[in-house]
Design a protein around this motif. Structure first.
Motif, short mmCIF file in Angstrom:
data_model
loop_
_atom_site.label_atom_id
_atom_site.label_comp_id
_atom_site.label_asym_id
_atom_site.label_seq_id
_atom_site.Cartn_x
_atom_site.Cartn_y
_atom_site.Cartn_z
N GLU A 1 -2.35 3.48 11.11
CA GLU A 1 -3.66 2.85 11.22
C GLU A 1 -3.56 1.33 11.37
O GLU A 1 -4.57 0.64 11.43
N THR B 1 4.15 -1.26 9.11
CA THR B 1 2.76 -0.83 9.22
C THR B 1 2.69 0.69 9.35
O THR B 1 3.62 1.34 9.83
N ASP B 2 1.53 1.23 8.93
CA ASP B 2 1.29 2.66 9.07
C ASP B 2 0.62 2.93 10.42
O ASP B 2 0.41 2.01 11.21
N ASN C 1 -2.20 -0.71 9.10
CA ASN C 1 -2.18 -1.38 7.80
C ASN C 1 -0.75 -1.79 7.45
O ASN C 1 0.17 -0.99 7.59
N GLU D 1 7.60 -6.78 8.81
CA GLU D 1 6.40 -6.09 8.34
C GLU D 1 6.49 -4.63 8.73
O GLU D 1 6.88 -4.30 9.85
N VAL E 1 1.94 -1.98 4.99
CA VAL E 1 2.19 -1.28 3.73
C VAL E 1 3.37 -1.90 2.97
O VAL E 1 3.54 -1.63 1.77
N LYS F 1 0.86 -1.19 0.00
CA LYS F 1 0.00 0.00 0.00
C LYS F 1 0.89 1.23 0.00
O LYS F 1 2.05 1.16 0.39
#
Length: 151
Positions: free
Chosen positions: A135, A132-133, A137, A130, A139, A102
């Protein structure tokens, strides 16, 4: 106990200890300073690195650049590997496979989780990371191959 882990545990007790430890890491490996990382958690089998979304890490569409995410993933995987392998072992990243999932529009957190890796044997270890943002998610994800040699 590995030197980096001992230093981390000592410094995080101080005000701004996470920032101080992160600055020391960037002094030893200067390229990582390009993303201004903050190592927020470090223990055998786990590392967490965060970066702020700021102009310095932007691409042409105003999102966090793919290579900035590669850098934070490699830092998280490397720090986690360093504190997970047996004392006096040597390790070296030998490959990285990444997936951009994303657009990265916020601050980011990279987590390297090596709980399921057998650290006390030689050879290639695949370290999952991983990113993540804010939120939650995912990415970006990476699998970083670390070659471990026992001494």
């Amino acid at each position: 106990m590995r030197k980096n882990l001992k230093t981390y545990r000592r410094l995080i007790k101080l005000p701004f200890g996470h920032k101080l430890f992160s600055l020391i890491v960037c002094r030893v490996a200067p390229y990582f300073s390009s993303i201004n990382p903050l190592i927020t958690e470090l223990k055998p089998g786990y590392a967490e690195v965060s970066i702020k979304k700021r102009r310095r890490v932007h691409n042409h569409i105003n999102t966090v650049h793919a290579i900035a995410m590669c850098n934070m993933a490699e830092l998280a995987a490397g720090m986690m590997t360093d504190v997970s392998v047996p004392e006096k072992s040597k390790w070296l990243p030998t490959g990285m496979t990444v997936r951009y999932l994303k657009k990265a529009k916020t601050d980011l957190v990279a987590v390297a989780n090596g709980d399921n890796i057998e650290w006390d044997t030689e050879g290639d270890k695949i370290v999952p990371v991983e990113v993540t943002d804010t939120e939650g998610n995912v990415v970006f994800s990476a699998e970083i191959t670390m070659n471990v040699r026992l001494s």
